[in-house]
Design a protein around this motif. Structure first.
Motif, mmCIF file in Angstrom:
data_model
loop_
_atom_site.group_PDB
_atom_site.id
_atom_site.type_symbol
_atom_site.label_atom_id
_atom_site.label_comp_id
_atom_site.label_asym_id
_atom_site.label_seq_id
_atom_site.Cartn_x
_atom_site.Cartn_y
_atom_site.Cartn_z
ATOM 1 N N PHE A 125 0.833 -1.207 0.000
ATOM 2 C CA PHE A 125 0.000 0.000 0.000
ATOM 3 C C PHE A 125 0.863 1.249 0.000
ATOM 4 N N ARG A 126 1.934 1.219 0.782
ATOM 5 C CA ARG A 126 2.831 2.374 0.849
ATOM 6 C C ARG A 126 3.452 2.659 -0.502
ATOM 7 N N ASP A 127 3.861 1.576 -1.202
ATOM 8 C CA ASP A 127 4.434 1.759 -2.534
ATOM 9 C C ASP A 127 3.414 2.376 -3.486
ATOM 10 N N SER A 128 2.142 1.962 -3.327
ATOM 11 C CA SER A 128 1.107 2.443 -4.248
ATOM 12 C C SER A 128 0.837 3.925 -4.105
ATOM 13 N N ILE A 129 1.180 4.487 -2.922
ATOM 14 C CA ILE A 129 0.927 5.918 -2.734
ATOM 15 C C ILE A 129 2.212 6.731 -2.889
ATOM 16 N N GLY A 130 3.281 6.043 -3.322
ATOM 17 C CA GLY A 130 4.487 6.779 -3.665
ATOM 18 C C GLY A 130 5.397 7.066 -2.497
ATOM 19 N N ALA A 131 5.392 6.197 -1.459
ATOM 20 C CA ALA A 131 6.286 6.418 -0.318
ATOM 21 C C ALA A 131 7.730 6.205 -0.752
ATOM 22 N N THR A 132 8.614 7.008 -0.212
ATOM 23 C CA THR A 132 10.025 6.912 -0.556
ATOM 24 C C THR A 132 10.693 5.832 0.274
ATOM 25 N N PRO A 133 11.450 4.891 -0.344
ATOM 26 C CA PRO A 133 12.158 3.878 0.431
ATOM 27 C C PRO A 133 13.066 4.541 1.456
ATOM 28 N N SER A 134 13.127 3.938 2.645
ATOM 29 C CA SER A 134 13.893 4.542 3.740
ATOM 30 C C SER A 134 15.354 4.152 3.678
ATOM 31 N N ARG A 135 16.176 4.966 4.352
ATOM 32 C CA ARG A 135 17.597 4.692 4.446
ATOM 33 C C ARG A 135 17.921 4.267 5.853
ATOM 34 N N SER A 136 19.183 3.926 6.117
ATOM 35 C CA SER A 136 19.547 3.381 7.425
ATOM 36 C C SER A 136 19.324 4.394 8.524
ATOM 37 N N MET A 137 19.015 3.859 9.716
ATOM 38 C CA MET A 137 18.665 4.714 10.841
ATOM 39 C C MET A 137 19.695 4.623 11.945
ATOM 40 N N SER A 138 19.579 5.541 12.873
ATOM 41 C CA SER A 138 20.406 5.502 14.076
ATOM 42 C C SER A 138 19.954 4.379 14.972
ATOM 43 N N THR A 139 20.811 3.929 15.856
ATOM 44 C CA THR A 139 20.448 2.910 16.831
ATOM 45 C C THR A 139 19.847 3.530 18.070
ATOM 46 N N GLN A 140 19.652 4.819 18.115
ATOM 47 C CA GLN A 140 19.095 5.462 19.290
ATOM 48 C C GLN A 140 17.608 5.690 19.092
ATOM 49 N N THR A 141 16.818 5.518 20.172
ATOM 50 C CA THR A 141 15.374 5.588 20.042
ATOM 51 C C THR A 141 14.889 6.991 19.772
ATOM 52 N N ASP A 142 15.651 8.013 20.045
ATOM 53 C CA ASP A 142 15.196 9.373 19.814
ATOM 54 C C ASP A 142 15.813 9.984 18.562
ATOM 55 N N GLY A 143 16.423 9.137 17.739
ATOM 56 C CA GLY A 143 17.004 9.660 16.502
ATOM 57 C C GLY A 143 18.496 9.874 16.649
ATOM 58 N N GLY A 144 19.055 10.636 15.723
ATOM 59 C CA GLY A 144 20.504 10.768 15.673
ATOM 60 C C GLY A 144 20.985 9.970 14.492
ATOM 61 N N TYR A 165 14.648 -5.125 16.221
ATOM 62 C CA TYR A 165 13.836 -4.868 17.405
ATOM 63 C C TYR A 165 14.640 -4.267 18.548
ATOM 64 N N PHE A 166 15.891 -4.658 18.662
ATOM 65 C CA PHE A 166 16.721 -4.116 19.744
ATOM 66 C C PHE A 166 16.949 -2.621 19.555
ATOM 67 N N GLU A 167 17.187 -2.225 18.319
ATOM 68 C CA GLU A 167 17.421 -0.807 18.026
ATOM 69 C C GLU A 167 16.207 0.051 18.367
ATOM 70 N N ILE A 168 15.026 -0.485 18.127
ATOM 71 C CA ILE A 168 13.803 0.271 18.393
ATOM 72 C C ILE A 168 13.753 0.737 19.843
ATOM 73 N N PHE A 169 14.245 -0.106 20.752
ATOM 74 C CA PHE A 169 14.198 0.230 22.171
ATOM 75 C C PHE A 169 15.554 0.669 22.725
ATOM 76 N N GLY A 170 16.506 0.934 21.831
ATOM 77 C CA GLY A 170 17.807 1.423 22.259
ATOM 78 C C GLY A 170 18.599 0.409 23.053
ATOM 79 N N LEU A 171 18.460 -0.875 22.715
ATOM 80 C CA LEU A 171 19.102 -1.956 23.463
ATOM 81 C C LEU A 171 20.279 -2.532 22.682
ATOM 82 N N ASP A 172 21.275 -2.995 23.418
ATOM 83 C CA ASP A 172 22.344 -3.764 22.793
ATOM 84 C C ASP A 172 21.794 -5.138 22.440
#
Length: 259
Positions: free
Chosen positions: A50-69, A101-108
């Motif tokens: 569904f996301r592809d059908s509405i033109g969502a942009t593929p995401s790039r790599s994220m930080s391992t911190q739950t608040d961004g960075g 899943y670990f990254e989502i909660f800022g866990l090692d």
């Protein structure tokens, strides 16, 4: 008993067609998850389509911190360091299949989670990601919110319990476990029959509580066996430990139903 299925990354990798990075450390829904986890994966695939059908942009790599960075840019305002949601404009971001899943909660990454605030972090994320909170936003962002909220729910349910957490760690190592496969151990099967009989005959909560405590100790014993085997990368023993954990977990569930 098990087969190596190739390193598996989360949910949307097959949709985006992106290369995903190797999870941090020996680690970081199923191997084959339960029916609910498989349903969750199907749900994510549907949302991804569904996301592809509405033109969502593929995401790039994220930080391992739950608040961004980190270097990821918000799709809405362009701010750096956006994670599941943007810290600047609060827009919900698309799911990145490279995030575990670990990254989502800022866990090692690791089986023995040393965090007493997992539930608190889960609730904090839902306050930012729940679809009800973005009902007035664009169709694109509502789809992102549905995906991210479901992902966080699945992550919390997986990491908060020993057996799903063990299966998830094997999954990240590319190990496929047949959860329906029985153990050819007459002693264990006889023990399970005796437990079911004891639960069936128990007439008070005190007796059921004792049975439940016994099963909990058994589960903890095999949980430690899994951790030891996994750390030694003895995957045969690790898989066997999860199979035995499943028996004792089901026995505990039977006592809970009758309490």
């Amino acid at each position: 008993m098990w087969r190596r299925a190739g390193r598996i990354r989360l949910h949307l990798a097959e949709i985006t067609g992106r290369r995903v990075r190797r999870p941090l450390g020996p680690p970081a829904p199923t191997a084959t998850f339960s029916a609910s986890a498989r349903a969750s994966s199907s749900f994510h695939r549907y949302l991804g389509t569904f996301r592809d059908s509405i033109g969502a942009t593929p995401s790039r790599s994220m930080s391992t911190q739950t608040d961004g960075g980190g270097g990821r840019e918000c799709w809405s305002c362009g701010a750096k360091g956006a994670f599941l949601s943007c810290g600047s404009c609060r827009s919900v971001q698309p799911v990145d299949p490279a995030v575990d899943y670990f990254e989502i909660f800022g866990l090692d990454p690791g089986y023995n989670i040393k965090d007493n605030n997992l539930e608190g972090k889960y609730k904090d994320w839902q306050k930012k990601l729940h679809p009800d909170l973005v009902h007035s936003k664009s169709e694109k962002e509502r789809a992102f919110a549905a995906e991210q909220s479901a992902l966080v729910i699945d992550a919390y349910r997986t990491l908060s319990k020993p057996l799903p957490r063990a299966l998830y760690m094997l999954q990240l190592e590319g190990i496929h476990v047949d959860e329906e496969k029985t153990i050819n151990d007459p002693g264990l099967l006889m023990e399970m029959m005796e437990i079911r009989e004891a639960v069936s005959e128990a007439s008070d909560s005190q007796t059921l509580g004792k049975i439940q405590s016994q099963m909990k100790r058994k589960l903890e014993t095999w949980s430690k066996s899994f951790q030891e085997a996994f750390e030694k990368r003895d995957f045969d023993r690790a898989v066997e430990a999860t199979q035995r954990m499943r028996y004792y977990e089901r026995a505990m569930e039977e006592t809970v139903k009758k309490l």
